[in-house]
Design a protein around this motif. Sequence first.
Motif, PDB file in Angstrom:
ATOM      1  N   ALA A   3       1.990 -12.722  -7.627  1.00  0.00           N
ATOM      2  CA  ALA A   3       1.083 -13.260  -8.642  1.00  0.00           C
ATOM      3  C   ALA A   3       1.740 -13.300 -10.024  1.00  0.00           C
ATOM      4  O   ALA A   3       1.614 -14.294 -10.751  1.00  0.00           O
ATOM      5  CB  ALA A   3      -0.202 -12.439  -8.687  1.00  0.00           C
ATOM      6  N   GLU A   4       2.449 -12.253 -10.382  1.00  0.00           N
ATOM      7  CA  GLU A   4       3.063 -12.202 -11.713  1.00  0.00           C
ATOM      8  C   GLU A   4       4.227 -13.183 -11.860  1.00  0.00           C
ATOM      9  O   GLU A   4       4.620 -13.521 -12.970  1.00  0.00           O
ATOM     10  CB  GLU A   4       3.507 -10.781 -12.079  1.00  0.00           C
ATOM     11  N   ASP A   5       4.767 -13.668 -10.729  1.00  0.00           N
ATOM     12  CA  ASP A   5       5.797 -14.702 -10.800  1.00  0.00           C
ATOM     13  C   ASP A   5       5.186 -16.051 -11.160  1.00  0.00           C
ATOM     14  O   ASP A   5       5.813 -16.872 -11.830  1.00  0.00           O
ATOM     15  CB  ASP A   5       6.528 -14.827  -9.458  1.00  0.00           C
ATOM     16  N   LEU A   6       3.983 -16.268 -10.718  1.00  0.00           N
ATOM     17  CA  LEU A   6       3.282 -17.519 -10.991  1.00  0.00           C
ATOM     18  C   LEU A   6       2.689 -17.534 -12.396  1.00  0.00           C
ATOM     19  O   LEU A   6       2.810 -18.517 -13.127  1.00  0.00           O
ATOM     20  CB  LEU A   6       2.176 -17.728  -9.953  1.00  0.00           C
ATOM     21  N   LEU A   7       2.054 -16.429 -12.765  1.00  0.00           N
ATOM     22  CA  LEU A   7       1.412 -16.322 -14.073  1.00  0.00           C
ATOM     23  C   LEU A   7       1.650 -14.903 -14.593  1.00  0.00           C
ATOM     24  O   LEU A   7       0.960 -13.971 -14.197  1.00  0.00           O
ATOM     25  CB  LEU A   7      -0.087 -16.619 -13.955  1.00  0.00           C
ATOM     26  N   PRO A   8       2.643 -14.716 -15.457  1.00  0.00           N
ATOM     27  CA  PRO A   8       2.986 -13.376 -15.946  1.00  0.00           C
ATOM     28  C   PRO A   8       1.802 -12.695 -16.643  1.00  0.00           C
ATOM     29  O   PRO A   8       0.862 -13.359 -17.094  1.00  0.00           O
ATOM     30  CB  PRO A   8       4.108 -13.634 -16.946  1.00  0.00           C
TER      31      PRO A   8
END
Length: 84
Positions: A3-8
Motif C-alpha cells: 500500500a505504501e508503494d502506491l500511496l506513501p
Amino acid sequence: MRAEDLLPDHQNKFQFSDGTIIRKGTVGAFLVNAKVWCDPAADPAQRAVAERDLLDSLPALRALGLFEVLSISDDALRDFVERH
C-alpha cells in the motif's frame, strides 16, 4: 506492491491523468457505505447518506479499476453501481 508503494504515508490522494482524484481510504469508505446501503435494518437517513457517498466514490473507483477486478456479490448493490 505494498500500500505504501502506491500511496506513501505523507500522500493522501492521487490524481489520474483525466483529473479524477482518489483519496486514501476511498475503497474502505465504499465498503462501509455498501454495508449500510445493503442493510435492510439501516436507518433510512443513514442509508440515504451512504447512497450519496457511494455515488460520489464511483468515478474514483472506476478510474482505479476496482470493478474490473472485483465483482459485487449483492445483486441490488451491483445493479445500483452499474446504473450509475
